[in-house]
Scaffold this motif. Sequence first.
Motif: not given
Length: 167
Positions: A42-48, A132-140, A147-153
């Motif tokens: 939930a901290r980086w992608m979402g809960p399941w 997402y892998v950077d969000r994962f690292g941030a959550a750790l 910010d997604f805008d830094d990745y795409h485009p």
Amino acid sequence: MNPVPTGQLTRTATGADLVLTRTHRAPVADVWAALTEPERTARWMGPWTGEAGPGRSVELTMTAEEGDPTATVQIEACTPPEHLHVRMVDEYGEWDLEVRLSEADGVTTVELVQHLTEPDQAVDTGPGWEYYVDRFGAALTSAAVPDFDDYHPAMVGYYEERLTSLG
């Protein structure tokens, strides 16, 4: 923030593999928990929700996406704390993903692999998985969420080059 793309694209018999690798100064058990436990995802992608296990499906709510869409995640293989293979289906299609973890000297390496039947998908999915892998690292590490805008485009050109060199 100015993230640097790192994904690699390799040809396979069925298309291509998009591979992203990150290292984390954390024990593999902690990294595995962040990857698989719903309160940690939930901290980086979402809960399941659901009963997890090979051959079973869970429902993932992707809170980093607009509208918090839900995806069905079929667990193909799971060998804690080293390997997870899932197929995820959402409104954008089907995602065949593997995560491999290994630890050495207190550093865990995480390798995310998206198996692509259409290699050109990497142009759009590459920047998304970098995010997402950077969000994962941030959550750790409890760091600021990227910010997604830094990745795409911003990273699209990098992945277009990878696709061109793939041949």
